[in-house]
Design a protein around this motif. Structure first.
Motif, PDB file in Angstrom:
ATOM      1  N   GLY A  52      -7.464 -11.620  -5.131  1.00  0.00           N
ATOM      2  CA  GLY A  52      -7.229 -10.342  -4.448  1.00  0.00           C
ATOM      3  C   GLY A  52      -7.039 -10.558  -2.971  1.00  0.00           C
ATOM      4  N   LYS A  53      -8.074 -10.254  -2.209  1.00  0.00           N
ATOM      5  CA  LYS A  53      -7.968 -10.274  -0.769  1.00  0.00           C
ATOM      6  C   LYS A  53      -7.574 -11.650  -0.215  1.00  0.00           C
ATOM      7  N   GLY A  54      -6.326 -11.751   0.235  1.00  0.00           N
ATOM      8  CA  GLY A  54      -5.867 -12.944   0.951  1.00  0.00           C
ATOM      9  C   GLY A  54      -5.746 -14.218   0.146  1.00  0.00           C
ATOM     10  N   ARG A  61       0.855  -1.172   0.000  1.00  0.00           N
ATOM     11  CA  ARG A  61       0.000   0.000   0.000  1.00  0.00           C
ATOM     12  C   ARG A  61       0.893   1.224   0.000  1.00  0.00           C
ATOM     13  N   ASN A 113      -1.424 -14.524   2.192  1.00  0.00           N
ATOM     14  CA  ASN A 113      -1.662 -15.046   3.532  1.00  0.00           C
ATOM     15  C   ASN A 113      -0.380 -15.762   3.965  1.00  0.00           C
ATOM     16  N   ASN A 157     -12.869 -17.377  -3.043  1.00  0.00           N
ATOM     17  CA  ASN A 157     -13.520 -16.050  -3.139  1.00  0.00           C
ATOM     18  C   ASN A 157     -14.324 -15.888  -4.433  1.00  0.00           C
ATOM     19  N   SER A 174       0.477  -6.662   3.919  1.00  0.00           N
ATOM     20  CA  SER A 174      -0.031  -7.247   2.681  1.00  0.00           C
ATOM     21  C   SER A 174      -1.461  -7.730   2.858  1.00  0.00           C
ATOM     22  N   TRP A 175      -2.341  -7.322   1.974  1.00  0.00           N
ATOM     23  CA  TRP A 175      -3.732  -7.769   2.044  1.00  0.00           C
ATOM     24  C   TRP A 175      -4.002  -8.836   0.980  1.00  0.00           C
ATOM     25  N   THR A 176      -2.998  -9.104   0.155  1.00  0.00           N
ATOM     26  CA  THR A 176      -3.184 -10.078  -0.916  1.00  0.00           C
ATOM     27  C   THR A 176      -2.659 -11.461  -0.526  1.00  0.00           C
TER      28      THR A 176
END
Ligand SMILES: *[C@@H]1O[C@H](CO)[C@@H](O)[C@H](O)[C@H]1NC(C)=O
Length: 138
Positions: A58-60, A12, A114, A53, A110-112
């Motif tokens: 994207g997210k995680g 970010r 895990n 998802n 990082s949000w992408t």
């Protein structure tokens, strides 16, 4: 076969999510290879077990390129040994990658990726002697 891959980091910031994407690569087209997205999919869903998802990446649920590289190497190489893997949170100010100045602690933002699920998967590979961790960071 020796496999060398440059790893980008997603972060970010005021400049957007992607950091310094190359505009020019000083190589001949015959020297270029394109990563088959199958390896990303296999790493994410079959190996690490990230959530589907509803098909949205994207997210995680995006594997790090390091784990994608290991996935690809397991298909193509008789032996796989890695060096410099693992995120050591005891040294948050250490460089995250050898080729840039972003710090270790940035990976927590990082949000992408895990990271904890990936670490679980990589530890299984090391424990089962499927890969060798030359620098004991996994
Ligand atoms: C990583 O996966 C675990 C287990 O599925 C989940 O609890 C956690 O929220 C995930 N973390 C991220 C950053 O997506």
């Amino acid at each position: 076969m020796f496999l060398s891959i440059s790893l980008p980091i997603i972060q970010r910031g005021t400049e957007g999510f992607w950091k310094s994407v190359a505009h020019y690569v000083p190589r001949e087209p015959t020297e270029m290879r394109i990563l088959n997205p199958y390896f990303i999919q296999e790493a994410a869903f079959q190996f690490i077990g990230l959530p589907l998802n509803n098909g949205l990446m994207g997210k995680g649920n995006i594997p790090t390129l390091g784990t994608v590289a290991i996935t690809m190497a397991l298909h193509n190489c008789d032996e796989v040994a890695v060096a410099g893997f693992g995120y050591d949170m005891n040294t948050p100010h250490a460089p995250l990658h050898y080729y840039e100045t972003v710090k270790m602690s940035a990976i927590k933002e990082s949000w992408t990726h895990n990271i904890s699920k990936e670490k679980e998967f990589l530890r299984k590979l090391v424990k089962a002697n499927i890969i060798t961790d030359m620098t004991n960071g996994i």
